[in-house]
Structure formats: C-alpha cells, structure tokens
Design an enzyme around this catalytic site. Structure first.
Site, PDB file in Angstrom:
ATOM      1  N   GLY A  56       0.819  -1.194   0.000  1.00 25.04           N
ATOM      2  CA  GLY A  56       0.000   0.000   0.000  1.00 25.04           C
ATOM      3  C   GLY A  56       0.862   1.257   0.000  1.00 25.04           C
ATOM      4  N   CYS A  57       0.232   2.393  -0.268  1.00 23.39           N
ATOM      5  CA  CYS A  57       0.984   3.650  -0.323  1.00 23.39           C
ATOM      6  C   CYS A  57       1.497   4.062   1.061  1.00 23.39           C
ATOM      7  CB  CYS A  57       0.141   4.748  -0.951  1.00 23.39           C
ATOM      8  SG  CYS A  57      -1.530   4.908  -0.280  1.00 23.39           S
ATOM      9  N   TYR A  58       0.657   3.981   2.078  1.00 22.54           N
ATOM     10  CA  TYR A  58       1.128   4.283   3.429  1.00 22.54           C
ATOM     11  C   TYR A  58       2.256   3.342   3.853  1.00 22.54           C
ATOM     12  CZ  TYR A  58      -2.636   7.615   4.686  1.00 22.54           C
ATOM     13  OH  TYR A  58      -3.479   8.704   4.780  1.00 22.54           O
ATOM     14  N   THR A  74       4.434   1.767   2.094  1.00 23.05           N
ATOM     15  CA  THR A  74       5.662   2.104   1.370  1.00 23.05           C
ATOM     16  C   THR A  74       6.355   3.297   2.010  1.00 23.05           C
ATOM     17  OG1 THR A  74       4.799   1.219  -0.705  1.00 23.05           O
ATOM     18  CG2 THR A  74       6.595   2.803  -0.862  1.00 23.05           C
ATOM     19  N   SER A  75       5.577   4.331   2.332  1.00 26.93           N
ATOM     20  CA  SER A  75       6.166   5.550   2.904  1.00 26.93           C
ATOM     21  C   SER A  75       6.705   5.324   4.304  1.00 26.93           C
ATOM     22  CB  SER A  75       5.123   6.676   2.927  1.00 26.93           C
ATOM     23  OG  SER A  75       4.167   6.482   3.964  1.00 26.93           O
TER      24      SER A  75
END
Length: 347
Positions: A155-157, A159-160
């Site tokens: 997911g994007c979160y 990954t960050s």
C-alpha cells in the site's frame, strides 16, 4: 528483447490510469487488454482525454473483467488495480492460465488469513496463495520478486513508512514498542469513487485524521516490521487526509536503544539503499517534500536526532499513485523480466 503482452484490470481508476499511461510508453510492453465494468465497450480515447489521435491506445476498447476473456489474447502479465476483496477472484484463474499477476490491492499482502479477516472484515477466498505471493517492495524483496508469479504490491502508506523504518529496525537501533507514525495523504489515495467525504468542498481548505486507531494498512506494516525485527510488533499509526491531489508525507518517532547520531543513521541508510536508484537520501539537513517526488517513482528519506528528547525522527515523501502504487508495480514487473528497473519510470 521480446515485448510482454499486458492486461490491466480496473484500468479506469486512479492507479489503473497511471498504469495505462506509463505502460503505454514502456518500450517492452504491448497493452493487450483494459478492463472496466463501467466503461466496457468504450475506446480508451473516449475514457482518457489525454489519449491523442496518434496514440496506439486510441482504438483499444475496454472489456468486462474476466480471466476467460483473455484466453485468445496471449496475455503474459496481468496488473490488478482492483478493490480489496475483488482481486483474488481474478488472481486465481489468471494464475491457473499461466499468467503472472501483479496485484495492487491488499488481497495478497498479508500472509495470515485471520489477520486479513480482522482488518478487512471478510474472509480471504484464496488463502492457499498467501504463501506463494511475494511482497512487492523491491528495495527489500528484489531477489524474491525476480522469480515470482504473484506479486502483492505494498500500500501507499506502508511504502512511505517501511522505507525509512526497516533499515533502523534491522540494525536494532530503536525500541519497537515506541514507534509512532503520522502520515498525511493526498485525496487520490482513497481511489476514484463517489464518497461525500472526498468531495472537493469537503476536502479543500481542510485536513483531518481518519481510520483511527485501526487503519487496515497496519496489518502489512506490522507484518513487515516484525519480519525485519524477528519478533511481534505493534505500532501507533495516525493517517490524515490533506487537500492534495497526490503525495504522502510520513514522520516516524521512536526511542533509540543504542547511542545514535546522524552519522550512524547516515551509514545505515547508505548501506541499505546505496544501489537503489529510486531512493533519495536527504540526510539531516533537508526535509522531504511531496512536490519533489510528485509524478515520479522516487522516495525521499531524511532523519534527525532530537537532542531534547533523545528520540529518533525519520521522514519520507512519495507519490502515492507512483511509488505507492503503479510505479512500484512497474518496477516489480521490470524485475520479474530481468530488465532495467527504471524502464518506463524515468530517473
């Protein structure tokens, strides 16, 4: 090199459209199929205003999603830009047909079917594939991705959060129970859907937390931190919605368990990411900024030591639709084909 023939399921969503744009320009790809229930029968040029008269996409028609509809198309890879809980109904028959799958949903990220059920509120319908799937974070699982038939893109979160956290977790620099994460995401992270909370007048001039305290991305975040730490981990995570089209900024706070300074952090990050072209280390003198990673597959990482509290502060910025979704999926796709990771992704 031979071209790979590609199908994109859910091609009309934000991540799906990002895949279409980038794979249409990929020199080693032939786009053979776009699916969308909403736009089935329409040409790509009717759905995407950016498709020009000279584009090879101009007359490519969307079709209804279904693995059987690919049988005569010679598809090699399928990208699934579908909602959670939908992707596995397509992944199973695609894999049975020998088509490699790159999934952008959460359906194959979490290795424990019971954990998946707890966070996503429904049964996993293909639990036998969870052990076969590879978590698609290239900077961590590059070797496993090379031989994978099913890649579950993060997911994007996550990954960050994982990119700045995992190196210090592996180096046993921080107390795991002290990890607190705050992330701020642009509105496109919620997907292209009709939702009153995502209307312009609700999001513009506004910022708000949501999904507390049990955001579903916690399942894969804690799983991956636990894998790196080799012990169970629970963290505190607070996501926020901010009035940006795209981008995520993340700040992580944690207590050190050994004496740290910015140079020791620099050494750990350089060791972890020295060969990763998309990771940009800013050190202790600059801050990540979403405007500097927008529309790219890059991730900026920076760090500080708080001399007042002694805590470690880790920061990152990514584009949620690129490094947090479509770009990372294409990076995995390139690795699976033993190609240069940056093809179709820029510098």
């Amino acid at each position: 090199m031979n071209k790979a023939k590609i199908a994109i399921f859910g091609a009309s969503g934000y991540s799906g459209e990002e895949l279409v744009k980038r794979l249409a320009e990929h020199p080693l790809v032939e786009l053979g199929c776009l699916t969308s229930r909403q736009y089935a029968g329409k040409k790509a040029s009717e759905v995407f205003a950016w498709v020009g008269n000279q584009s090879p996409l101009r007359n490519l028609e969307f079709i209804e999603p279904g693995a059987g509809s690919l049988d005569t198309l010679g598809i090699d890879f399928a990208f699934l830009a579908l909602p959670h809980g939908v992707a596995f109904e397509f992944a199973v028959p695609l894999l049975e047909r020998g088509i490699k799958v790159i999934d952008l949903s959460a359906d194959f990220r979490v290795k424990d079917a019971e954990v998946y059920k707890r966070f996503y509120k429904h049964e996993h319908r293909a639990p036998e594939l969870l052990k076969k799937s590879v978590y698609g974070l290239p900077e961590v699982y590059r070797d496993e991705i090379r031989g994978a038939e099913l890649v579950a893109c993060p997911g994007c979160y996550p990954t960050s959060i994982l990119l700045p956290l995992l190196p210090v977790v592996r180096a046993k620099m921080i107390r795991l129970s002290s990890i607190i994460v705050n992330s701020l995401s642009g509105v496109s992270g919620a997907g292209r859907k009709a939702d009153a909370d995502l209307l312009f007048v609700e999001c513009h001039e506004s910022a708000r937390p949501y999904g507390l305290p049990f955001h579903r991305h916690l399942s894969e975040i804690e799983q991956e931190i636990a894998n790196a730490a080799e012990e169970k981990v629970l963290i505190q995570f607070a996501p926020h919605l901010i009035p940006l089209n795209r981008g995520i900024i993340t700040t992580v706070h944690a207590d050190p368990v050994i004496e740290l300074n910015v140079d020791s952090l620099q050494a750990v990050y350089e060791t972890a990411y020295r060969s990763d072209r998309f990771i940009r280390l800013l050190g202790s003198s600059r801050y990540p900024d979403v405007k500097n990673v927008a529309f790219t597959n890059g991730a900026q990482i920076a760090w500080r030591i708080d001399s007042r509290t002694g805590r470690v502060i880790l920061m990152s910025a990514i584009d949620n639709l690129v490094k947090g979704a479509a770009g990372q999926a294409i990076q995995c796709f390139n690795i699976m084909n033993a190609w240069d990771e940056g093809i179709g992704l820029g510098s």
